[in-house]
Design a protein around this motif. Structure first.
Motif, PDB file in Angstrom:
ATOM      1  N   PRO A   5      52.758  54.948 -54.289  1.00 49.28           N
ATOM      2  CA  PRO A   5      53.377  54.087 -53.039  1.00 49.28           C
ATOM      3  C   PRO A   5      52.601  54.721 -51.996  1.00 49.28           C
ATOM      4  CG  PRO A   5      55.111  54.899 -54.221  1.00 49.28           C
ATOM      5  CD  PRO A   5      53.742  55.249 -55.107  1.00 49.28           C
ATOM      6  N   GLY A  42      53.503  55.804 -44.809  1.00 54.38           N
ATOM      7  CA  GLY A  42      52.740  56.347 -43.516  1.00 54.38           C
ATOM      8  C   GLY A  42      51.260  56.641 -43.714  1.00 54.38           C
ATOM      9  N   GLY A  43      51.150  57.284 -45.105  1.00 53.86           N
ATOM     10  CA  GLY A  43      49.905  57.752 -45.573  1.00 53.86           C
ATOM     11  C   GLY A  43      49.383  58.913 -44.822  1.00 53.86           C
ATOM     12  N   ASP A  72      50.145  61.984 -45.749  1.00 55.81           N
ATOM     13  CA  ASP A  72      50.066  63.029 -46.501  1.00 55.81           C
ATOM     14  C   ASP A  72      49.088  62.440 -47.600  1.00 55.81           C
ATOM     15  OD1 ASP A  72      51.353  65.440 -46.363  1.00 55.81           O
ATOM     16  OD2 ASP A  72      53.305  64.658 -46.972  1.00 55.81           O
ATOM     17  N   VAL A  87      45.275  62.416 -46.953  1.00 55.17           N
ATOM     18  CA  VAL A  87      44.741  63.732 -46.691  1.00 55.17           C
ATOM     19  C   VAL A  87      44.512  64.231 -48.141  1.00 55.17           C
ATOM     20  CG1 VAL A  87      45.083  66.286 -46.268  1.00 55.17           C
ATOM     21  CG2 VAL A  87      45.955  64.245 -44.394  1.00 55.17           C
ATOM     22  N   ILE A 101      53.414  50.210 -48.887  1.00 52.24           N
ATOM     23  CA  ILE A 101      54.936  49.956 -48.987  1.00 52.24           C
ATOM     24  C   ILE A 101      55.508  49.651 -47.350  1.00 52.24           C
ATOM     25  CG2 ILE A 101      55.772  50.273 -51.247  1.00 52.24           C
ATOM     26  CD1 ILE A 101      56.969  52.920 -49.649  1.00 52.24           C
ATOM     27  N   MET A 137      63.715  48.535 -46.134  1.00 52.31           N
ATOM     28  CA  MET A 137      63.660  50.093 -46.282  1.00 52.31           C
ATOM     29  C   MET A 137      63.544  50.769 -45.045  1.00 52.31           C
ATOM     30  SD  MET A 137      60.733  50.139 -49.412  1.00 52.31           S
ATOM     31  CE  MET A 137      60.915  52.129 -49.303  1.00 52.31           C
ATOM     32  N   ALA A 141      64.135  54.607 -46.239  1.00 53.53           N
ATOM     33  CA  ALA A 141      63.050  55.629 -46.699  1.00 53.53           C
ATOM     34  C   ALA A 141      62.069  55.444 -45.649  1.00 53.53           C
ATOM     35  CB  ALA A 141      62.609  55.512 -48.173  1.00 53.53           C
ATOM     36  N   TRP A 192      59.628  68.496 -34.344  1.00 54.94           N
ATOM     37  CA  TRP A 192      58.760  69.604 -34.940  1.00 54.94           C
ATOM     38  C   TRP A 192      57.702  69.276 -35.948  1.00 54.94           C
ATOM     39  CZ3 TRP A 192      58.118  72.086 -30.489  1.00 54.94           C
ATOM     40  CH2 TRP A 192      59.371  72.333 -29.790  1.00 54.94           C
ATOM     41  N   CYS A 193      57.805  68.060 -36.341  1.00 51.92           N
ATOM     42  CA  CYS A 193      56.818  67.472 -37.368  1.00 51.92           C
ATOM     43  C   CYS A 193      55.619  67.003 -36.701  1.00 51.92           C
ATOM     44  CB  CYS A 193      57.476  66.441 -38.263  1.00 51.92           C
ATOM     45  SG  CYS A 193      58.592  66.991 -39.745  1.00 51.92           S
ATOM     46  N   GLY A 213      60.863  59.191 -46.400  1.00 51.54           N
ATOM     47  CA  GLY A 213      60.763  59.062 -47.803  1.00 51.54           C
ATOM     48  C   GLY A 213      59.528  59.757 -48.174  1.00 51.54           C
ATOM     49  N   GLY A 214      58.399  59.792 -47.343  1.00 55.05           N
ATOM     50  CA  GLY A 214      57.336  60.450 -47.747  1.00 55.05           C
ATOM     51  C   GLY A 214      57.309  61.875 -47.868  1.00 55.05           C
ATOM     52  N   ALA A 236      57.561  73.269 -48.100  1.00 56.13           N
ATOM     53  CA  ALA A 236      57.437  73.114 -46.590  1.00 56.13           C
ATOM     54  C   ALA A 236      57.861  72.043 -45.848  1.00 56.13           C
ATOM     55  CB  ALA A 236      56.185  73.844 -46.328  1.00 56.13           C
ATOM     56  N   LYS A 239      63.063  76.404 -37.243  1.00 58.78           N
ATOM     57  CA  LYS A 239      61.786  76.412 -37.980  1.00 58.78           C
ATOM     58  C   LYS A 239      60.973  77.613 -37.392  1.00 58.78           C
ATOM     59  CE  LYS A 239      57.520  73.693 -38.217  1.00 58.78           C
ATOM     60  NZ  LYS A 239      56.927  72.345 -38.369  1.00 58.78           N
ATOM     61  N   GLN A 264      53.033  71.331 -34.861  1.00 57.61           N
ATOM     62  CA  GLN A 264      51.610  71.420 -35.249  1.00 57.61           C
ATOM     63  C   GLN A 264      51.344  72.626 -36.359  1.00 57.61           C
ATOM     64  OE1 GLN A 264      50.006  68.686 -35.778  1.00 57.61           O
ATOM     65  NE2 GLN A 264      48.989  67.947 -33.987  1.00 57.61           N
ATOM     66  N   SER A 265      52.308  73.212 -36.981  1.00 54.67           N
ATOM     67  CA  SER A 265      52.066  74.282 -37.919  1.00 54.67           C
ATOM     68  C   SER A 265      52.877  74.236 -39.158  1.00 54.67           C
ATOM     69  CB  SER A 265      52.273  75.725 -37.191  1.00 54.67           C
ATOM     70  OG  SER A 265      53.639  75.904 -36.862  1.00 54.67           O
TER      71      SER A 265
HETATM   72  C1  FAD Z   1      48.433  66.547 -39.060  1.00 59.45           C
HETATM   73  C2  FAD Z   1      49.451  66.692 -39.773  1.00 59.45           C
HETATM   74  C3  FAD Z   1      50.489  67.487 -39.610  1.00 59.45           C
HETATM   75  C4  FAD Z   1      51.460  67.354 -40.603  1.00 59.45           C
HETATM   76  N1  FAD Z   1      52.747  68.040 -39.840  1.00 59.45           N
HETATM   77  C5  FAD Z   1      53.820  68.116 -40.675  1.00 59.45           C
HETATM   78  C6  FAD Z   1      55.041  69.117 -40.344  1.00 59.45           C
HETATM   79  O1  FAD Z   1      55.117  69.446 -39.203  1.00 59.45           O
HETATM   80  N2  FAD Z   1      56.335  68.900 -41.195  1.00 59.45           N
HETATM   81  C7  FAD Z   1      56.209  68.269 -42.440  1.00 59.45           C
HETATM   82  O2  FAD Z   1      57.434  68.492 -43.040  1.00 59.45           O
HETATM   83  N3  FAD Z   1      55.254  67.601 -42.589  1.00 59.45           N
HETATM   84  C8  FAD Z   1      53.995  67.318 -42.000  1.00 59.45           C
HETATM   85  N4  FAD Z   1      52.838  66.673 -42.374  1.00 59.45           N
HETATM   86  C9  FAD Z   1      52.948  66.113 -43.464  1.00 59.45           C
HETATM   87  C10 FAD Z   1      53.276  64.607 -43.447  1.00 59.45           C
HETATM   88  O3  FAD Z   1      52.943  64.016 -42.347  1.00 59.45           O
HETATM   89  C11 FAD Z   1      54.717  64.341 -43.851  1.00 59.45           C
HETATM   90  O4  FAD Z   1      55.210  64.832 -45.110  1.00 59.45           O
HETATM   91  C12 FAD Z   1      55.367  62.768 -43.903  1.00 59.45           C
HETATM   92  O5  FAD Z   1      56.734  62.735 -43.775  1.00 59.45           O
HETATM   93  C13 FAD Z   1      54.630  62.204 -44.969  1.00 59.45           C
HETATM   94  O6  FAD Z   1      55.219  60.806 -44.862  1.00 59.45           O
HETATM   95  P1  FAD Z   1      54.031  59.564 -45.275  1.00 59.45           P
HETATM   96  O7  FAD Z   1      55.148  58.198 -44.925  1.00 59.45           O
HETATM   97  O8  FAD Z   1      52.929  59.465 -44.377  1.00 59.45           O
HETATM   98  O9  FAD Z   1      53.865  59.719 -46.743  1.00 59.45           O
HETATM   99  P2  FAD Z   1      52.726  59.196 -47.611  1.00 59.45           P
HETATM  100  O10 FAD Z   1      51.440  59.915 -47.322  1.00 59.45           O
HETATM  101  O11 FAD Z   1      52.618  57.772 -47.430  1.00 59.45           O
HETATM  102  O12 FAD Z   1      53.230  59.404 -49.131  1.00 59.45           O
HETATM  103  C14 FAD Z   1      53.401  61.111 -49.547  1.00 59.45           C
HETATM  104  C15 FAD Z   1      53.782  60.958 -50.816  1.00 59.45           C
HETATM  105  O13 FAD Z   1      55.337  60.351 -50.951  1.00 59.45           O
HETATM  106  C16 FAD Z   1      55.089  59.177 -51.734  1.00 59.45           C
HETATM  107  N5  FAD Z   1      56.080  58.040 -51.176  1.00 59.45           N
HETATM  108  C17 FAD Z   1      55.971  57.787 -49.820  1.00 59.45           C
HETATM  109  N6  FAD Z   1      56.944  57.058 -49.615  1.00 59.45           N
HETATM  110  C18 FAD Z   1      57.974  56.685 -50.856  1.00 59.45           C
HETATM  111  C19 FAD Z   1      58.926  56.222 -51.192  1.00 59.45           C
HETATM  112  N7  FAD Z   1      59.628  55.435 -50.229  1.00 59.45           N
HETATM  113  N8  FAD Z   1      59.309  56.235 -52.502  1.00 59.45           N
HETATM  114  C20 FAD Z   1      58.693  56.573 -53.262  1.00 59.45           C
HETATM  115  N9  FAD Z   1      57.431  57.550 -53.010  1.00 59.45           N
HETATM  116  C21 FAD Z   1      57.087  57.602 -51.707  1.00 59.45           C
HETATM  117  C22 FAD Z   1      53.569  58.702 -51.878  1.00 59.45           C
HETATM  118  O14 FAD Z   1      53.192  58.169 -53.069  1.00 59.45           O
HETATM  119  C23 FAD Z   1      52.979  60.188 -51.804  1.00 59.45           C
HETATM  120  O15 FAD Z   1      53.032  60.600 -53.065  1.00 59.45           O
HETATM  121  C24 FAD Z   1      51.814  66.658 -41.595  1.00 59.45           C
HETATM  122  C25 FAD Z   1      50.508  65.906 -41.861  1.00 59.45           C
HETATM  123  C26 FAD Z   1      49.540  66.069 -41.060  1.00 59.45           C
HETATM  124  C27 FAD Z   1      48.356  65.288 -41.805  1.00 59.45           C
END
Ligand code: FAD
Length: 303
Positions: free
Chosen positions: A46, A49-50, A52, A55, A70, A76, A90, A116-117, A129-130, A138, A201, A208-209
């Motif tokens: 899945p 938001g992409g 993670d 990257v 998704i 959701m 999620a 702070w994310c 959810g991601g 972390a 935190k 951004q850290s």
């Molecule tokens: C520049 C930058 C800064 C960031 N700063 C932070 C920060 O300060 N703090 C922090 O915690 N994170 C940070 N992140 C990481 C990221 O943004 C978060 O972890 C974010 O919440 C991931 O969500 P997403 O929807 O983008 O996940 P995705 O990238 O879409 O997915 C991440 C993983 O989760 C799985 N997944 C996603 N949704 C589901 C679902 N509903 N059910 C089952 N599996 C699922 C995917 O298969 C994948 O393995 C940062 C990333 C970047 C690029």
């Protein structure tokens, strides 16, 4: 040797265009596609938001053959309040958490964690959810879900199952999700009125850290001044987000005098299992964790 030009595609990195992508819009269809993929040994990963996953693909930390998008799947999203809990889909983004009056009223530390994310772009696309499924120790929202006794609803074509957040992680970046399962929603029990609730935190800077240490703390004193309820969880001090049951036991049912707080701080120092890495040292992380336990137990004693 000069470092490789990052703008030039390297032959050993698969092109993103070679990844099979399925766009899902209905939950039932998404689950059926995932079930079929798992059955034929070619699972769909899945992407929400992409923020993670894209990257990781670029860094070749994961190379999925198939990705199911998704982001637009129905059912959701949304934040709902029931009598005893608040429920978040999620796909809820950090920006939606920051705007939510329900979350601000009942679990303000989740708003702080969302604030702070990353920066605005990450907050618009990154989902809860991601953050949870990514399973990084972390992940900023995880100490809140952990300390607040959240539950996750996981769903597949076989039906839904509810798992305690405390049981979700099985090891470093490992969790209970099956190849055909999605996290559907997160439920957080409402804390008792008057609870002290904190997200803290510690990083090189707050925005951004990646965190060096972060804390989710909730506590409540009974009418007799003893600790009636307490939840303490740390991020970045263990391979998974770490609930602190021994530290909690050191204060539960007790008056928070100096001796009790000192004893709890000692237990906390034993309970965390931090490592040295590029962001910080184990010694620093342990000391910071102990200082935070002292700070918020002292604040609770005065609440
Ligand atoms: C520049 C930058 C800064 C960031 N700063 C932070 C920060 O300060 N703090 C922090 O915690 N994170 C940070 N992140 C990481 C990221 O943004 C978060 O972890 C974010 O919440 C991931 O969500 P997403 O929807 O983008 O996940 P995705 O990238 O879409 O997915 C991440 C993983 O989760 C799985 N997944 C996603 N949704 C589901 C679902 N509903 N059910 C089952 N599996 C699922 C995917 O298969 C994948 O393995 C940062 C990333 C970047 C690029």
């Amino acid at each position: 040797m000069p470092s490789p030009n990052p703008m030039v595609a390297r032959a050993d990195v698969p092109r993103r265009s070679e990844i099979e992508v399925h766009q899902a819009s209905r939950l039932k269809d998404a689950l059926e596609v995932m079930a079929a993929g798992a059955a034929e040994g070619k699972p769909w990963m899945p992407v929400a938001g992409g923020t993670d996953l894209m990257v990781w693909i670029t860094q070749r930390r994961v190379v999925p053959a198939r990705v199911i998008d998704i982001w637009n799947v129905d059912g959701m999203r949304g934040i709902e309040e029931t009598e005893g809990s608040i429920t978040l889909g999620a796909l809820t983004s950090y920006a939606e958490v920051r705007r939510s009056e329900v979350v601000a009223e009942w679990v303000p530390p989740l708003v702080d964690a969302a604030r702070w994310c990353g920066a605005a772009q990450i907050q618009s696309r990154g989902t809860l959810g991601g953050n949870i499924a990514g399973s990084s120790p972390a992940g900023d929202t995880l100490p809140v879900f952990s300390a607040w006794d959240a539950e996750l609803t996981l769903v597949s074509t076989a039906g839904a199952r509810v798992v305690k957040f405390a049981d979700f992680y099985t090891g470093y970046r490992q969790n209970l999700l099956q190849e055909d399962e999605l996290i559907l929603r997160i439920s957080i029990p409402k804390p008792a009125a008057g609870s002290l609730q904190v997200f803290h935190k510690v990083g090189t800077r707050r925005a951004q850290s990646i965190s060096k240490v972060m804390l989710g703390f909730r506590g409540h004193l009974g009418a007799d001044g003893t600790v009636e309820d307490v939840g303490i969880s740390f991020g970045s001090v263990a391979p998974i987000v770490l609930r602190m049951p021994r530290t909690e036991s050191a204060v539960r049912g007790k008056v928070l005098d100096t001796d009790t707080i000192d004893a709890a701080v000692r237990v906390a120092g034993d309970e965390v299992v931090p490592i040295d890495d590029v962001r910080s040292s184990a010694t620093y992380r342990r000391r910071v964790a102990q200082n935070l336990v002292r700070r918020y137990l002292t604040a609770l004693s005065k609440s």
